[in-house]
Design a protein around this motif. Structure first.
Motif, PDB file in Angstrom:
ATOM      1  N   GLU A   1       0.805  -1.295   0.025  1.00 38.17           N
ATOM      2  CA  GLU A   1       0.167   0.189  -0.020  1.00 38.17           C
ATOM      3  C   GLU A   1       0.824   1.282  -0.028  1.00 38.17           C
ATOM      4  N   PHE A   2       0.333   2.360  -0.798  1.00 34.62           N
ATOM      5  CA  PHE A   2       1.191   3.383  -0.824  1.00 34.62           C
ATOM      6  C   PHE A   2       0.605   4.651   0.072  1.00 34.62           C
ATOM      7  N   ASN A   3       1.307   4.841   1.261  1.00 30.18           N
ATOM      8  CA  ASN A   3       0.798   5.841   2.093  1.00 30.18           C
ATOM      9  C   ASN A   3       1.945   6.863   2.493  1.00 30.18           C
ATOM     10  N   ASP A   4       1.696   8.066   2.431  1.00 34.02           N
ATOM     11  CA  ASP A   4       2.583   9.063   3.024  1.00 34.02           C
ATOM     12  C   ASP A   4       3.902   9.096   2.288  1.00 34.02           C
ATOM     13  N   GLU A   5       3.998   8.441   0.934  1.00 32.05           N
ATOM     14  CA  GLU A   5       5.044   8.630   0.130  1.00 32.05           C
ATOM     15  C   GLU A   5       5.979   7.381   0.553  1.00 32.05           C
ATOM     16  N   ARG A   6       5.281   6.264   1.169  1.00 32.02           N
ATOM     17  CA  ARG A   6       6.082   5.180   1.702  1.00 32.02           C
ATOM     18  C   ARG A   6       5.277   3.953   1.315  1.00 32.02           C
ATOM     19  N   TYR A   7       5.858   3.033   0.744  1.00 32.34           N
ATOM     20  CA  TYR A   7       5.443   1.889   0.432  1.00 32.34           C
ATOM     21  C   TYR A   7       5.395   0.882   1.611  1.00 32.34           C
ATOM     22  N   GLU A   8       4.218   0.352   1.950  1.00 29.06           N
ATOM     23  CA  GLU A   8       3.851  -0.119   3.387  1.00 29.06           C
ATOM     24  C   GLU A   8       3.512  -1.436   3.040  1.00 29.06           C
ATOM     25  N   VAL A   9       4.134  -2.676   3.392  1.00 32.98           N
ATOM     26  CA  VAL A   9       3.532  -3.993   3.349  1.00 32.98           C
ATOM     27  C   VAL A   9       2.602  -4.296   4.446  1.00 32.98           C
ATOM     28  N   VAL A  10       1.304  -4.711   3.937  1.00 36.55           N
ATOM     29  CA  VAL A  10       0.554  -5.536   4.604  1.00 36.55           C
ATOM     30  C   VAL A  10       0.152  -6.726   4.329  1.00 36.55           C
ATOM     31  N   SER A  11      -0.408  -7.492   5.300  1.00 39.26           N
ATOM     32  CA  SER A  11      -0.837  -8.953   5.158  1.00 39.26           C
ATOM     33  C   SER A  11      -2.180  -8.800   4.304  1.00 39.26           C
ATOM     34  N   THR A  12      -2.156  -9.792   3.263  1.00 38.32           N
ATOM     35  CA  THR A  12      -3.592  -9.807   2.464  1.00 38.32           C
ATOM     36  C   THR A  12      -4.720 -10.256   3.384  1.00 38.32           C
ATOM     37  N   THR A  13      -4.131 -11.236   4.260  1.00 38.95           N
ATOM     38  CA  THR A  13      -5.415 -11.681   5.017  1.00 38.95           C
ATOM     39  C   THR A  13      -5.906 -10.769   6.080  1.00 38.95           C
ATOM     40  N   MET A  14      -4.971 -10.037   6.514  1.00 39.51           N
ATOM     41  CA  MET A  14      -5.212  -8.941   7.584  1.00 39.51           C
ATOM     42  C   MET A  14      -6.130  -7.742   6.611  1.00 39.51           C
ATOM     43  N   LYS A  15      -5.721  -7.507   5.658  1.00 46.51           N
ATOM     44  CA  LYS A  15      -6.451  -6.418   4.568  1.00 46.51           C
ATOM     45  C   LYS A  15      -7.928  -6.964   4.482  1.00 46.51           C
ATOM     46  N   GLU A  16      -8.093  -8.198   4.149  1.00 50.74           N
ATOM     47  CA  GLU A  16      -9.286  -8.643   3.805  1.00 50.74           C
ATOM     48  C   GLU A  16     -10.191  -8.758   5.252  1.00 50.74           C
ATOM     49  N   GLU A  17      -9.542  -8.998   6.310  1.00 47.06           N
ATOM     50  CA  GLU A  17     -10.290  -8.882   7.533  1.00 47.06           C
ATOM     51  C   GLU A  17     -10.664  -7.548   7.781  1.00 47.06           C
ATOM     52  N   LEU A  18      -9.927  -6.472   7.535  1.00 49.54           N
ATOM     53  CA  LEU A  18      -9.981  -5.158   7.811  1.00 49.54           C
ATOM     54  C   LEU A  18     -11.336  -4.670   7.254  1.00 49.54           C
ATOM     55  N   VAL A  19     -11.125  -5.090   5.736  1.00 56.33           N
ATOM     56  CA  VAL A  19     -12.422  -4.654   4.833  1.00 56.33           C
ATOM     57  C   VAL A  19     -13.623  -5.303   5.275  1.00 56.33           C
TER      58      VAL A  19
END
Length: 411
Positions: A358-376
């Motif tokens: 994910e690109f946030n605040d001019e940085r490339y941030e690595v997130v878990s796909t599973t965690m992302k799906e859970e957040l959604v």
């Protein structure tokens, strides 16, 4: 680096026996016993005694530590011609506010030699307190003993400044000699959160095989923050910062290390023990002018890195260069190794399965796909529940209104 011909003569001069110099009068005490010479206090000290300095002093001779010794600097300083303390088959703890410094930098204020016996654990131990400041060509130097260093343990919670030696060569805050090649019972160095290590060369040089664990220190070097050719490096927290020029590609070197400008410089060199294992769980790694993590080959066609695992941390190249600059050998032989962290360049090609960028605040941030799906899912569930609640409230209000109208207005 420390065996150049000209330095042989310099070392001979430094090692010529001289008298021990100290400030006039008493320099140390153990309880109610007072001593004019530090060496006398060391000789008299028992394992549970604390030697407390009563004044600053200058030494011409190295103090050999072959038993358990604790020195409280007590606001005073110890200056030595070159090696101030040599620890072998003993333990040295320095605490209290004060400085231990080489007057003529060549080795380090503290030189440590391990055992040649594989079964000797806790053979040579050093503990540097949070208010202690070390200065020399190196701050702590783990030296080889017949190319071995069994049973060495070092804990650093204080500050180190590495300066040029008497011949003008740059040194290292912490240095493990490259001839140390034992891969069992190897030296272990723990660098704690209060530590601050600065160097005109590299903050830490892991030439010989060892394990270095960093838990919150500030480490700054001009050539690199950390240069590694062998052993295990664990970065849990802290700041690694390199301020020097970009010198990539960097030539390999079997008598030291050439500058790169990278925060973490990894040299795969067949003249050293190799088996490089790096884990980063947190902290900040930053290069002012070069890559953040740079791995390259020297006199070999194969990488000597056995493992890199990054689960967190911040990785920043201020010069907008790629965070990673890794050899083809490494990329061809290793699996993806990133499952967390924030980066100034896209680390996608090194991303483990199950993670995304994910690109946030001019940085490339690595997130878990599973965690992302859970957040959604949670967000959608929350929205759904909110809508349901609103509808129910409206129905309750309408029902109440209907009952009220029916009761009072319909006959």
């Amino acid at each position: 680096m420390k065996n150049k011909f000209i330095k042989f003569f310099i070392l001979l001069f430094l090692l010529v026996p001289k008298n021990v110099l100290a400030s006039d009068g008493i320099v140390a005490r153990i309880g109610n016993n007072y001593y004019d010479l530090l060496s006398d206090a060391i000789e008299a000290a028992g394992s549970d005694d604390v030697i407390t300095l009563t004044s600053s002093l200058t030494l011409r001779d190295t103090q050999n530590i072959n038993k358990s010794i604790t020195i409280d600097l007590n606001g005073h300083n110890i200056l030595g011609e070159s090696i101030v303390f040599k620890v072998q088959n003993g333990s040295l703890t320095l605490k209290g506010k004060g400085t231990v410094k080489e007057i003529n930098p060549y080795y380090a204020p503290i030189v440590i030699k391990g055992s040649t016996n594989p079964s000797d654990t806790n053979y040579s131990n050093v503990n540097i307190g949070s208010d202690v400041f070390l200065e020399g060509w190196a701050g702590v130097f783990i030296d080889q003993n017949e190319k071995l260093a069994y049973g060495v343990n070092v804990t650093i919670d204080g500050s180190i400044n590495s300066v040029l030696d008497v011949a003008g060569d740059k040194g290292f805050g912490v240095y493990i000699n490259g001839n140390v090649k034992n891969k069992t019972n190897y030296p272990v160095v723990n660098i704690k959160k209060n530590s601050k290590i600065t160097s005109l060369g590299s903050g830490i040089y892991m030439a010989g095989y060892s394990k270095v664990v960093i838990d919150g220190a500030y480490i700054e070097g001009i050539d690199s923050a950390i240069a590694i050719k062998s052993g295990v490096l664990v970065i849990n927290d802290g700041t690694l910062y390199c301020t020097g020029a970009d010198n990539t590609p960097t030539d390999g070197y079997s008598n030291g290390v050439n500058p790169s400008g990278a925060s973490l410089q990894i040299e795969s060199n067949s003249s050293y023990a190799g088996d490089i294992d790096i884990t980063v769980t947190g902290g900040s790694l930053r290069s002012q002018n070069s890559n953040v993590i740079y791995e390259y080959l020297a006199n070999t066609t194969d990488t000597k890195v056995t493992n890199i695992n990054i689960t967190g941390g911040n990785f920043l190249s201020s010069a907008s260069k790629d965070v990673f600059n890794l050899s083809s050998s490494f990329k061809n032989t290793h699996d993806k190794f990133i499952s967390g962290g924030r980066y100034s360049s896209d680390p996608y090609i090194y991303l483990k399965s199950g993670y995304q960028i994910e690109f946030n605040d001019e940085r490339y941030e690595v997130v878990s796909t599973t965690m992302k799906e859970e957040l959604v899912f949670k967000e959608e569930t929350k929205k759904s529940m909110t809508i349901t609640t609103i509808v129910l409230c409206i129905l309750v209000v309408l029902t109440g209104a209907f009952v009220f109208v029916k009761k009072y207005f319909i006959i």
